[in-house]
Scaffold this active site. Structure first.
Site, short mmCIF file in Angstrom:
data_model
loop_
_atom_site.label_atom_id
_atom_site.label_comp_id
_atom_site.label_asym_id
_atom_site.label_seq_id
_atom_site.Cartn_x
_atom_site.Cartn_y
_atom_site.Cartn_z
N LYS A 1 6.44 38.62 -1.41
CA LYS A 1 5.07 38.45 -1.88
C LYS A 1 4.19 39.63 -1.45
CE LYS A 1 3.45 34.21 -1.61
NZ LYS A 1 3.36 33.85 -3.04
N ARG B 1 0.81 -1.21 0.00
CA ARG B 1 0.00 0.00 0.00
C ARG B 1 0.85 1.26 0.00
NH1 ARG B 1 -3.79 -0.20 -2.36
NH2 ARG B 1 -2.76 1.50 -3.44
N GLU C 1 7.05 39.57 -6.26
CA GLU C 1 5.75 39.29 -6.86
C GLU C 1 5.03 40.62 -7.12
OE1 GLU C 1 1.95 37.77 -4.60
OE2 GLU C 1 3.22 36.04 -5.07
N ASP D 1 1.98 38.12 -11.19
CA ASP D 1 1.01 37.30 -10.45
C ASP D 1 -0.43 37.61 -10.87
OD1 ASP D 1 0.26 35.41 -8.48
OD2 ASP D 1 -0.24 37.05 -7.11
N LYS E 1 3.41 24.47 -2.99
CA LYS E 1 2.10 23.95 -2.61
C LYS E 1 2.13 22.42 -2.68
CE LYS E 1 -0.29 28.11 -4.14
NZ LYS E 1 -1.24 28.71 -5.10
#
Length: 274
Positions: free
Chosen positions: A163, A96, A193, A214, A131
């Site tokens: 950011k 598994r 960004e 962005d 992510k």
């Protein structure tokens, strides 16, 4: 993937799944041996042959693994990916965890290869993002490379990325850049960004190494790229999906980063048959 790091991850995953023992396999089998085949149930791009070998070596040195497909190679439905010979108890105990991982990684490799094909622009690299599911980043990013993509930052210590929230809390791109320049060494690249032309001009004036456009339309990306000096690396990200990816072809950016490659990809259907 480094073998030591891979074995460390696999040990943790096996510990989670096996606990104090595989009640099913240990109750049914003693010293019986068997042969198993790992088979593709659908077409795609395979990834993680070393994971099969390393995983089963951790469980039993008596298990022999023969891999028949290399990482990054295409699969057809019914292709045999690997053959496993050894104690049936350990083969089934590891089934598994190993299948979950190679299905997941092959799904990422397949999605990446598809994105590269849809974009169809050799001058733009398809990249991943941060992510990723915690604990799986090394595997996820390896899978992206196996699918023909490139890796963005591996972590927060891998480079500076200013950011929107950094800019909002600091007051301006110029302030954020000035603070970063004082804090990091000359070997560290700084990415900013931006979303507007004013921010672009600020980032250029502050001499950013990389500028990310962005959540910009393909038309805006082309406009911003034309305004950006050639020595600055450019990246497009945000709101880019498989459905609109081709619209960014020949946009002039160096990279397009796609979060969906790792955060919502569908696993490739792969099975183990004894």
């Amino acid at each position: 993937m480094h073998d030591f790091q891979l074995r460390t991850l696999l040990s943790q995953f096996f510990q989670e799944d096996i606990g104090f023992g595989d009640l099913s396999a240990e109750a049914i089998f003693a010293n019986e041996h068997a042969t198993g085949t790992i088979i593709a149930k659908q077409p795609g791009i395979f990834c993680a042959s070393s994971l099969i070998t390393q995983g089963y070596q951790l469980l039993s040195e008596q298990i022999n693994v023969t891999t028949l497909v290399n990482d990054g190679e295409p699969l057809k439905k019914g292709d045999v990916i690997a053959k496993i010979e050894g104690p049936v108890r350990e083969i089934l105990t590891g089934e598994r965890v190993i299948l979950n991982l190679i299905q997941h990684m092959s799904g990422i490799a397949t999605a990446t290869a598809h994105a590269v094909q849809v974009l169809d622009d050799p001058n733009i690299r398809i990249c991943d993002t941060r992510k990723t599911t915690p604990g799986l980043r090394m595997l996820d990013k390896y899978a992206v490379k196996s699918g023909g993509g490139s890796n963005h930052r591996f972590g927060l210590d891998d480079g500076v990325m200013i950011k929107d929230n950094h800019i909002a809390a600091c007051g301006s791109i110029a302030n954020a850049m000035a603070r970063v320049r004082k804090a990091v060494g000359h070997m560290v690249k700084i990415e900013v960004e931006i979303e507007t032309r004013q921010q672009l001009e600020e980032a250029i004036a502050a001499k950013a190494d990389v500028i990310m456009f962005d959540n910009c339309s393909p038309e805006t990306v082309r406009e911003f790229r034309a305004l950006t000096p050639a020595n600055i690396i450019t990246e497009a990200s945000g709101g880019i999906t498989l459905e609109n990816l081709a619209e960014f072809r020949h946009s002039g950016v160096d990279m397009i980063s796609l979060g969906y490659l790792t955060h919502s990809v569908k696993a490739l259907d792969i099975s183990l048959d004894i």
